[in-house]
Design an enzyme around this catalytic site. Sequence first.
Site, PDB file in Angstrom:
ATOM      1  N   HIS A 182      -7.708  -1.500  -2.218  1.00 56.03           N
ATOM      2  CA  HIS A 182      -8.820  -1.259  -3.248  1.00 56.03           C
ATOM      3  C   HIS A 182      -8.650  -2.000  -4.719  1.00 56.03           C
ATOM      4  O   HIS A 182      -9.672  -2.808  -5.018  1.00 56.03           O
ATOM      5  CB  HIS A 182      -8.968   0.098  -3.394  1.00 56.03           C
ATOM      6  CG  HIS A 182     -10.332   0.467  -4.285  1.00 56.03           C
ATOM      7  ND1 HIS A 182     -11.568   0.728  -3.739  1.00 56.03           N
ATOM      8  CD2 HIS A 182     -10.273   0.610  -5.447  1.00 56.03           C
ATOM      9  CE1 HIS A 182     -12.353   1.206  -4.770  1.00 56.03           C
ATOM     10  NE2 HIS A 182     -11.584   1.055  -5.972  1.00 56.03           N
ATOM     11  N   GLU A 183      -7.816  -1.923  -5.299  1.00 55.52           N
ATOM     12  CA  GLU A 183      -7.346  -2.525  -6.670  1.00 55.52           C
ATOM     13  C   GLU A 183      -7.156  -4.003  -6.593  1.00 55.52           C
ATOM     14  O   GLU A 183      -7.753  -4.627  -7.340  1.00 55.52           O
ATOM     15  CB  GLU A 183      -6.263  -1.879  -7.383  1.00 55.52           C
ATOM     16  CG  GLU A 183      -6.191  -0.465  -7.514  1.00 55.52           C
ATOM     17  CD  GLU A 183      -7.528   0.074  -8.253  1.00 55.52           C
ATOM     18  OE1 GLU A 183      -7.886  -0.692  -9.149  1.00 55.52           O
ATOM     19  OE2 GLU A 183      -8.087   1.117  -7.850  1.00 55.52           O
ATOM     20  N   HIS A 186     -10.490  -5.626  -6.606  1.00 57.79           N
ATOM     21  CA  HIS A 186     -11.002  -5.747  -7.845  1.00 57.79           C
ATOM     22  C   HIS A 186     -10.668  -6.978  -8.534  1.00 57.79           C
ATOM     23  O   HIS A 186     -11.469  -7.674  -9.408  1.00 57.79           O
ATOM     24  CB  HIS A 186     -10.737  -4.693  -8.788  1.00 57.79           C
ATOM     25  CG  HIS A 186     -11.678  -3.407  -8.524  1.00 57.79           C
ATOM     26  ND1 HIS A 186     -13.008  -3.297  -8.419  1.00 57.79           N
ATOM     27  CD2 HIS A 186     -11.227  -1.902  -8.356  1.00 57.79           C
ATOM     28  CE1 HIS A 186     -13.423  -1.915  -8.002  1.00 57.79           C
ATOM     29  NE2 HIS A 186     -12.246  -1.451  -7.769  1.00 57.79           N
ATOM     30  N   GLU A 266     -17.272  -0.685  -6.255  1.00 58.67           N
ATOM     31  CA  GLU A 266     -16.479   0.467  -5.758  1.00 58.67           C
ATOM     32  C   GLU A 266     -16.795   0.420  -4.260  1.00 58.67           C
ATOM     33  O   GLU A 266     -15.853   0.314  -3.477  1.00 58.67           O
ATOM     34  CB  GLU A 266     -16.839   1.625  -6.193  1.00 58.67           C
ATOM     35  CG  GLU A 266     -16.345   2.078  -7.576  1.00 58.67           C
ATOM     36  CD  GLU A 266     -14.719   1.752  -7.937  1.00 58.67           C
ATOM     37  OE1 GLU A 266     -14.144   2.038  -7.207  1.00 58.67           O
ATOM     38  OE2 GLU A 266     -14.518   1.195  -8.890  1.00 58.67           O
TER      39      GLU A 266
END
Length: 427
Positions: A182-183, A186, A266
């Site tokens: 997930h990071e 980003h 997100e």
Amino acid sequence: MNFFEHQDRAKRKTLQLVVLFILGVISLILTLTLAVGAFLYFQQGSAGATGQGQSLPPVSQVLSTEQLPLLAGIALAVCAVVLLGSLFRRMQLGSGGHTVAEALGGRLLNTATRDANEKRILNVVEEMALASGIAVPPVYLLDDDSINAFAAGFNPQDAVIGITRGAIELLSRDELQGVIAHEFSHILHGDMRLNIRLISWLYGILLLGLIGRFLLSSLRFRRVRSSRNDKSAAVMMLLGVGLLIVGYAGSFFGNLIKAAVSRQREFLADASAVQYTRNPLGIAGALKKIGGHYAGSSLNAPGANEFSHMYFGSSGSSGLTSLLATHPPLEERIKRVDPGWKGDLPQPERMTQEPIQEPTDSGDRKASALAAMAMAASSVNAQQAAQHSIAAMGDPDAAHLAYATICLKHWMINYRPPHTNLSRPGL
């Protein structure tokens, strides 16, 4: 989960919101320019009408050809204030991801650590770096019981990954992979750069309100020295009130759009995490444990709310929870990656990890001793073979000569140069 469909949907909504944000900034500048221009025009017209006994000029005269230089000057002044404020804020936030990690009290993890949990998270970061195709970033550990992580930095070259001790102790390896993936999304999709740009523009808009606030506060000292016929105080008061209203109102509605953009990113990062790991239950399990954990994802570090848009989970509730929230509701995120979720939020337990240390029990010592003896025996055999070969150099026996003859015949037949004579005795 069709993660490509979810990614496309999040990207489309992000683009719409960014365009809306840009149009809002432009309309704000135009509105403020027209308001200030109209005020100055009618202020001049009022002074002229009072002295000559004439009526005020019509409203249409505000946009007349004579007023265009004034409006252009006001627009340039407003743009300059917003631009300079944005550049100043961008310089503050663009100093590198390590600045954010250190501001939150993070500790850079040593790649040669002997802690099993720390070693595990470093391995997971390396795995997700390979899956996403970018360089392995430094990893910072936050000494916090909550389950959270963040990616900080202006570009992949200065990006860092931060994670709490609660996350590495309470999440399984699959769940850690989901969080780190997930990071990495980003970082890969430029979400950090987008957030910094939005924050910078919002600061430039807020600077208009701060200037208006300064003008109003300066009137306290001006009234004492102003004469009764001096109307500059009234002009400053009206101008200060206008700047204050426009600056703070624009900043508020801009923050609403920024929060909506953050929520869409997100969703995009969650879908990308499933793409990188091919395991929707990993990130879904991490989100469920956040919901069942007593500390949730709230960080206790000073100034944690300033970087709330960077976190894996929400760091706490904002003033208007649904409008200014930087993260979607936890339940909605779980349902998107795990449609069959029944609403259960298990209370996480600490993962049992064997420490990295030398063998201690008798069985391990015996196995280590046998392995050492085998290595020593192979080393002795290799040493003896080497000594025998060295002693035989310069004194070939019949087997060596026969093998050399065969090799020479093979070479002369297959690789002989032109006009080579093969009729010599012994060949």
